[in-house]
Motif scaffolding. Structure first.
Motif, PDB file in Angstrom:
ATOM      1  N   LEU A   1      19.932  -5.282  29.625  1.00 47.03           N
ATOM      2  CA  LEU A   1      19.968  -6.431  28.721  1.00 47.03           C
ATOM      3  C   LEU A   1      18.862  -6.345  27.675  1.00 47.03           C
ATOM      4  O   LEU A   1      19.075  -6.673  26.506  1.00 47.03           O
ATOM      5  N   HIS A   2      17.703  -5.890  28.092  1.00 48.60           N
ATOM      6  CA  HIS A   2      16.593  -5.730  27.154  1.00 48.60           C
ATOM      7  C   HIS A   2      16.935  -4.661  26.114  1.00 48.60           C
ATOM      8  O   HIS A   2      16.673  -4.838  24.917  1.00 48.60           O
ATOM      9  N   ALA A   3      17.532  -3.565  26.557  1.00 47.87           N
ATOM     10  CA  ALA A   3      17.923  -2.495  25.634  1.00 47.87           C
ATOM     11  C   ALA A   3      18.979  -2.994  24.645  1.00 47.87           C
ATOM     12  O   ALA A   3      18.917  -2.675  23.448  1.00 47.87           O
ATOM     13  N   ILE A   4      19.927  -3.777  25.128  1.00 50.36           N
ATOM     14  CA  ILE A   4      20.955  -4.344  24.245  1.00 50.36           C
ATOM     15  C   ILE A   4      20.307  -5.268  23.220  1.00 50.36           C
ATOM     16  O   ILE A   4      20.642  -5.228  22.031  1.00 50.36           O
ATOM     17  N   HIS A   5      19.380  -6.076  23.674  1.00 47.63           N
ATOM     18  CA  HIS A   5      18.673  -6.981  22.759  1.00 47.63           C
ATOM     19  C   HIS A   5      17.946  -6.184  21.678  1.00 47.63           C
ATOM     20  O   HIS A   5      18.025  -6.510  20.489  1.00 47.63           O
ATOM     21  N   ASP A   6      17.242  -5.129  22.095  1.00 49.64           N
ATOM     22  CA  ASP A   6      16.517  -4.298  21.130  1.00 49.64           C
ATOM     23  C   ASP A   6      17.474  -3.640  20.141  1.00 49.64           C
ATOM     24  O   ASP A   6      17.205  -3.594  18.934  1.00 49.64           O
ATOM     25  N   LEU A   7      18.583  -3.131  20.649  1.00 47.78           N
ATOM     26  CA  LEU A   7      19.578  -2.494  19.787  1.00 47.78           C
ATOM     27  C   LEU A   7      20.164  -3.499  18.799  1.00 47.78           C
ATOM     28  O   LEU A   7      20.314  -3.209  17.606  1.00 47.78           O
ATOM     29  N   ARG A   8      20.464  -4.684  19.295  1.00 49.52           N
ATOM     30  CA  ARG A   8      21.006  -5.729  18.430  1.00 49.52           C
ATOM     31  C   ARG A   8      20.000  -6.087  17.330  1.00 49.52           C
ATOM     32  O   ARG A   8      20.374  -6.264  16.172  1.00 49.52           O
ATOM     33  N   THR A   9      18.740  -6.160  17.688  1.00 46.19           N
ATOM     34  CA  THR A   9      17.694  -6.443  16.703  1.00 46.19           C
ATOM     35  C   THR A   9      17.631  -5.339  15.655  1.00 46.19           C
ATOM     36  O   THR A   9      17.560  -5.613  14.450  1.00 46.19           O
ATOM     37  N   ASP A  10      17.677  -4.089  16.120  1.00 51.12           N
ATOM     38  CA  ASP A  10      17.652  -2.956  15.183  1.00 51.12           C
ATOM     39  C   ASP A  10      18.861  -2.987  14.251  1.00 51.12           C
ATOM     40  O   ASP A  10      18.731  -2.762  13.040  1.00 51.12           O
TER      41      ASP A  10
END
Length: 111
Positions: free
Chosen positions: A85-94
């Protein structure tokens, strides 16, 4: 945050105090805090673990070692999910940053 005495937990879960104390010694990460008087103070997280252990041992007929392994596996799975979930959040932010950058440059392009 709500906290519960060992008597409260015994009443809520139906697990005897001596069993709770034993589980503390064999289940990693299951160690309630102690208050100033040295009495155990359980959080909702610990109650959730107790109920999970009770289910695994009494209903699913796991051994204590099997239940311990399952609790560890459950915790690892939650950590993996949190990492995902954290990785998805980071990817979404990017991706949002890239989109906004592209949009900004498109405004400056001649038609």
């Amino acid at each position: 945050m709500a906290s519960y005495s060992i008597g409260d937990v015994e009443e809520i879960t139906g697990v005897k105090a001596h069993v709770l104390r034993y589980w503390e010694s064999v289940i990693p990460g299951f160690a309630p805090q102690k208050n100033m008087a040295g009495h155990r103070v359980y959080s909702q997280r610990e109650i959730d673990i107790i109920l999970r252990l009770k289910y695994l041992i009494n209903i699913k007929k796991f051994t204590i070692e099997g239940a311990r392994s399952q609790i560890i596996e459950d915790a690892n799975r939650l950590e993996d999910d949190a990492d995902t979930l954290h990785a998805i959040h980071d990817l979404r932010t990017d991706l949002t940053d890239i989109y906004l950058t592209m949009r900004k440059y498109r405004k400056h392009e001649p038609n």
